[in-house]
Write a protein that holds these residues in place. Structure first.
Motif, PDB file in Angstrom:
ATOM      1  N   GLN A 174       0.848  -1.203   0.000  1.00 14.52           N
ATOM      2  CA  GLN A 174       0.000   0.000   0.000  1.00 14.52           C
ATOM      3  C   GLN A 174       0.885   1.254   0.000  1.00 14.52           C
ATOM      4  OE1 GLN A 174      -2.628   0.711   3.416  1.00 14.52           O
ATOM      5  NE2 GLN A 174      -4.061   1.757   2.038  1.00 14.52           N
ATOM      6  N   GLU A 182       3.723   0.019   2.496  1.00 19.04           N
ATOM      7  CA  GLU A 182       3.651  -0.953   3.587  1.00 19.04           C
ATOM      8  C   GLU A 182       3.318  -2.312   2.978  1.00 19.04           C
ATOM      9  OE1 GLU A 182       0.832  -0.289   6.795  1.00 19.04           O
ATOM     10  OE2 GLU A 182       1.384  -2.179   7.769  1.00 19.04           O
ATOM     11  N   LEU A 198       1.720  -5.897   3.137  1.00 20.27           N
ATOM     12  CA  LEU A 198       0.619  -6.524   3.875  1.00 20.27           C
ATOM     13  C   LEU A 198       0.375  -7.918   3.306  1.00 20.27           C
ATOM     14  CD1 LEU A 198      -1.555  -3.304   3.851  1.00 20.27           C
ATOM     15  CD2 LEU A 198      -0.727  -4.411   5.951  1.00 20.27           C
ATOM     16  N   ARG A 225      -1.348 -11.401   2.268  1.00 17.89           N
ATOM     17  CA  ARG A 225      -2.685 -11.764   1.788  1.00 17.89           C
ATOM     18  C   ARG A 225      -2.798 -13.266   1.641  1.00 17.89           C
ATOM     19  NH1 ARG A 225      -3.770  -7.758   3.536  1.00 17.89           N
ATOM     20  NH2 ARG A 225      -4.628  -5.857   2.629  1.00 17.89           N
ATOM     21  N   SER A 264      -8.827 -12.659   6.165  1.00 20.19           N
ATOM     22  CA  SER A 264      -8.156 -11.417   6.560  1.00 20.19           C
ATOM     23  C   SER A 264      -6.999 -11.706   7.524  1.00 20.19           C
ATOM     24  CB  SER A 264      -9.193 -10.503   7.227  1.00 20.19           C
ATOM     25  OG  SER A 264      -8.557  -9.633   8.117  1.00 20.19           O
ATOM     26  N   PRO A 265      -5.916 -10.947   7.421  1.00 19.25           N
ATOM     27  CA  PRO A 265      -4.807 -11.136   8.374  1.00 19.25           C
ATOM     28  C   PRO A 265      -5.248 -10.910   9.827  1.00 19.25           C
ATOM     29  CG  PRO A 265      -4.329  -9.323   6.827  1.00 19.25           C
ATOM     30  CD  PRO A 265      -5.606  -9.954   6.393  1.00 19.25           C
ATOM     31  N   ILE A 269       3.816 -18.161  12.583  1.00 18.12           N
ATOM     32  CA  ILE A 269       4.221 -16.795  12.228  1.00 18.12           C
ATOM     33  C   ILE A 269       5.730 -16.686  12.007  1.00 18.12           C
ATOM     34  CG2 ILE A 269       4.568 -15.937  14.603  1.00 18.12           C
ATOM     35  CD1 ILE A 269       2.980 -13.902  11.744  1.00 18.12           C
ATOM     36  N   GLU A 287       7.899  -2.371  11.362  1.00 19.63           N
ATOM     37  CA  GLU A 287       6.708  -1.850  12.061  1.00 19.63           C
ATOM     38  C   GLU A 287       6.367  -2.711  13.266  1.00 19.63           C
ATOM     39  OE1 GLU A 287       3.085  -0.823  10.028  1.00 19.63           O
ATOM     40  OE2 GLU A 287       4.170   0.425   8.599  1.00 19.63           O
ATOM     41  N   LYS A 298      -5.955   4.530  12.459  1.00 22.77           N
ATOM     42  CA  LYS A 298      -7.065   4.974  11.619  1.00 22.77           C
ATOM     43  C   LYS A 298      -8.325   5.330  12.406  1.00 22.77           C
ATOM     44  CE  LYS A 298      -7.973   0.252   9.883  1.00 22.77           C
ATOM     45  NZ  LYS A 298      -6.675  -0.442   9.953  1.00 22.77           N
ATOM     46  N   GLY A 319      -5.238   5.139   7.226  1.00 21.16           N
ATOM     47  CA  GLY A 319      -6.683   5.016   6.996  1.00 21.16           C
ATOM     48  C   GLY A 319      -7.337   6.280   6.479  1.00 21.16           C
ATOM     49  N   VAL A 320      -6.579   7.109   5.750  1.00 20.82           N
ATOM     50  CA  VAL A 320      -7.151   8.318   5.148  1.00 20.82           C
ATOM     51  C   VAL A 320      -7.998   7.895   3.944  1.00 20.82           C
ATOM     52  CG1 VAL A 320      -6.639  10.499   3.983  1.00 20.82           C
ATOM     53  CG2 VAL A 320      -5.269   9.763   5.954  1.00 20.82           C
ATOM     54  N   GLY A 368      -3.662   5.366   2.924  1.00 17.37           N
ATOM     55  CA  GLY A 368      -5.080   5.037   3.045  1.00 17.37           C
ATOM     56  C   GLY A 368      -5.699   4.852   1.683  1.00 17.37           C
ATOM     57  N   PHE A 369      -6.976   4.464   1.688  1.00 14.36           N
ATOM     58  CA  PHE A 369      -7.651   4.181   0.430  1.00 14.36           C
ATOM     59  C   PHE A 369      -7.691   5.418  -0.470  1.00 14.36           C
ATOM     60  CE2 PHE A 369     -10.402   0.706   2.698  1.00 14.36           C
ATOM     61  CZ  PHE A 369      -9.268  -0.092   2.805  1.00 14.36           C
TER      62      PHE A 369
HETATM   63  P1  C2E Z   1      -2.054  -2.682  10.211  1.00 21.61           P
HETATM   64  O1  C2E Z   1      -0.594  -2.991  10.287  1.00 21.61           O
HETATM   65  O2  C2E Z   1      -2.569  -1.577  11.049  1.00 21.61           O
HETATM   66  O3  C2E Z   1      -2.356  -2.479   8.672  1.00 21.61           O
HETATM   67  C1  C2E Z   1      -3.226  -1.489   8.159  1.00 21.61           C
HETATM   68  C2  C2E Z   1      -4.556  -2.091   7.801  1.00 21.61           C
HETATM   69  O4  C2E Z   1      -5.443  -1.041   7.390  1.00 21.61           O
HETATM   70  C3  C2E Z   1      -4.483  -3.047   6.613  1.00 21.61           C
HETATM   71  O5  C2E Z   1      -5.434  -4.085   6.846  1.00 21.61           O
HETATM   72  C4  C2E Z   1      -4.930  -2.157   5.439  1.00 21.61           C
HETATM   73  O6  C2E Z   1      -5.440  -2.896   4.361  1.00 21.61           O
HETATM   74  C5  C2E Z   1      -5.992  -1.341   6.126  1.00 21.61           C
HETATM   75  N1  C2E Z   1      -6.235  -0.041   5.472  1.00 21.61           N
HETATM   76  C6  C2E Z   1      -5.368   0.699   4.729  1.00 21.61           C
HETATM   77  N2  C2E Z   1      -5.939   1.853   4.323  1.00 21.61           N
HETATM   78  C7  C2E Z   1      -7.190   1.867   4.811  1.00 21.61           C
HETATM   79  C8  C2E Z   1      -8.279   2.828   4.730  1.00 21.61           C
HETATM   80  O7  C2E Z   1      -8.187   3.871   4.120  1.00 21.61           O
HETATM   81  N3  C2E Z   1      -9.427   2.489   5.395  1.00 21.61           N
HETATM   82  C9  C2E Z   1      -9.564   1.320   6.087  1.00 21.61           C
HETATM   83  N4  C2E Z   1     -10.724   1.084   6.690  1.00 21.61           N
HETATM   84  N5  C2E Z   1      -8.552   0.395   6.187  1.00 21.61           N
HETATM   85  C10 C2E Z   1      -7.382   0.676   5.553  1.00 21.61           C
HETATM   86  P2  C2E Z   1      -5.070  -5.614   6.600  1.00 21.61           P
HETATM   87  O8  C2E Z   1      -4.167  -5.730   5.416  1.00 21.61           O
HETATM   88  O9  C2E Z   1      -6.359  -6.362   6.623  1.00 21.61           O
HETATM   89  O10 C2E Z   1      -4.194  -6.006   7.847  1.00 21.61           O
HETATM   90  C11 C2E Z   1      -4.743  -6.040   9.128  1.00 21.61           C
HETATM   91  C12 C2E Z   1      -3.676  -6.229  10.176  1.00 21.61           C
HETATM   92  O11 C2E Z   1      -3.070  -7.525  10.058  1.00 21.61           O
HETATM   93  C13 C2E Z   1      -2.521  -5.236  10.043  1.00 21.61           C
HETATM   94  O12 C2E Z   1      -2.902  -4.007  10.611  1.00 21.61           O
HETATM   95  C14 C2E Z   1      -1.430  -5.963  10.783  1.00 21.61           C
HETATM   96  O13 C2E Z   1      -1.585  -5.795  12.169  1.00 21.61           O
HETATM   97  C15 C2E Z   1      -1.705  -7.408  10.407  1.00 21.61           C
HETATM   98  N6  C2E Z   1      -0.845  -7.763   9.266  1.00 21.61           N
HETATM   99  C16 C2E Z   1      -1.041  -7.550   7.940  1.00 21.61           C
HETATM  100  N7  C2E Z   1       0.002  -7.988   7.207  1.00 21.61           N
HETATM  101  C17 C2E Z   1       0.897  -8.491   8.098  1.00 21.61           C
HETATM  102  C18 C2E Z   1       2.199  -9.100   7.971  1.00 21.61           C
HETATM  103  O14 C2E Z   1       2.774  -9.247   6.870  1.00 21.61           O
HETATM  104  N8  C2E Z   1       2.810  -9.503   9.135  1.00 21.61           N
HETATM  105  C19 C2E Z   1       2.228  -9.349  10.353  1.00 21.61           C
HETATM  106  N9  C2E Z   1       2.899  -9.759  11.455  1.00 21.61           N
HETATM  107  N10 C2E Z   1       1.013  -8.766  10.515  1.00 21.61           N
HETATM  108  C20 C2E Z   1       0.363  -8.352   9.398  1.00 21.61           C
END
Ligand code: C2E
Ligand code: CA
Ligand code: CA
Ligand code: CA
Length: 278
Positions: free
Chosen positions: A44, A58, A60, A62, A72-73, A86, A149, A203, A238-239, A258-259
């Motif tokens: 992202q 960042e 992320l 999937r 979802s993660p 993990i 992070e 966010k 989360g902007v 953010g989106f």
């Molecule tokens: P996080 O690290 O706080 O990641 C940001 C989350 O916000 C991501 O969700 C992203 O898709 C979402 N997001 C980004 N922009 C916006 C927006 O404008 N609005 C809204 N409503 N959401 C937005 P995602 O990808 O579902 O990941 C959720 C959580 O899972 C992450 O929160 C993180 O804690 C964990 N995660 C994701 N990828 C990894 C990874 O590779 N390793 C680890 N250890 N944890 C991960």
């Protein structure tokens, strides 16, 4: 192993939300998906709030499972932590990120950063910093291009040990970012102990920064002002709207994610963005 603390409790809750059948099924599917190399990493964009320039991404993880569909993660990371999957998954994510980053650097001249989420379970592994170094060396990555992070929950157990690991990571030249700031027991006193480069404002604050959000606005404004004075970077997470973007810019928060500026996307889609300079 029984541990204490808020992090363990919330982990316990999210793990309990999945019934036993689901957990066993998901754990075996996760192992299978990892062995077959079928997890994916999305990226992202993180964008300069004033110039609109692309600063980095960042990473992320999937999981699109052939049987279970998209998971979802937020659902599978707690299970992966509890089952220790993990550790292998985190190694795979780091390797994948470095491989993709190396190709962006050599083929597209990309000079930005990539942030990687690190679970406390991973960070507290004895050989974590050696693994980091090995993976960077393997792909010839400049350590300054990687931002680690973490969330404040990482400090709950073994505070001194964690600070020591973070100092090693910092000495290696990597950047460190504190994620989800404003949730949990966020304390500005962490800024004294963690060798931070970036603070990410959660966010939940950004969601309320415009309408009826006097308190969220004032808190965000105060935090950004302080963090700017300390010479650190702040990222608003989360902007989603132009209105939020305008407020973020007005309070001098230099980076947005953010989106509104870009959803998480596969590497190949990000390449177009890198070519066009953001
Ligand atoms: P996080 O690290 O706080 O990641 C940001 C989350 O916000 C991501 O969700 C992203 O898709 C979402 N997001 C980004 N922009 C916006 C927006 O404008 N609005 C809204 N409503 N959401 C937005 P995602 O990808 O579902 O990941 C959720 C959580 O899972 C992450 O929160 C993180 O804690 C964990 N995660 C994701 N990828 C990894 C990874 O590779 N390793 C680890 N250890 N944890 C991960
Ligand atoms: Ca994150
Ligand atoms: Ca976050
Ligand atoms: Ca989070």
């Amino acid at each position: 192993a029984k541990r204490r603390g808020k992090n363990t409790l919330s982990l316990f809750h999210s793990v309990m939300q999945e019934n036993l059948m689901n957990r066993l099924k998901m754990e075996s599917r996760m192992t299978d998906t990892l062995e077959k190399g079928l997890f994916q990493v999305f990226f992202q964009p993180q964008v300069d709030s004033i110039t609109g320039d692309l600063k980095g991404f960042e990473a992320l993880v999937r999981w699109f499972d052939t049987e279970l569909g998209y998971i979802s993660p937020d659902r599978f990371i707690p299970l992966a932590e509890e089952s220790k999957i993990i550790i292998a998954l985190g190694d795979w994510i780091l390797d994948t990120v470095c491989r993709i980053l190396a190709s962006w650097r050599s083929e597209l001249g990309f000079t930005g950063t990539v942030s990687v989420n690190i679970s406390p379970v991973q960070l507290k592994c004895r050989d974590f910093t050696e693994k980091l170094k090995r993976t960077l060396d393997k792909y010839g990555i400049d350590p300054g291009a990687i931002e680690i992070e973490i969330t404040e929950g990482i400090l709950i157990d073994n505070f001194d040990q964690v600070i020591e690991i973070l100092n090693v990571i910092k000495k290696m030249g990597m950047r460190i970012s504190l994620d989800d700031f404003g949730t949990g027991y966020s304390s500005l006193s962490y800024l004294q102990f963690i060798p931070l480069d970036t603070l990410k404002i959660d966010k939940s604050f950004i969601a309320n920064i415009t309408r009826d959000g006097r308190i969220e606005y004032e808190i965000t404004n105060a935090i950004v002002t302080l963090v700017n004075k300390l010479g650190l970077n702040t990222i608003a997470e989360g902007v989603e709207t132009k209105e939020q973007m305008d407020v973020i810019r007005a309070i001098n928060c230099r980076t947005v994610q953010g989106f509104y500026t870009g959803k998480p996307a596969p590497a190949i889609e990000c390449e177009r963005l890198i070519r066009s300079g953001g």
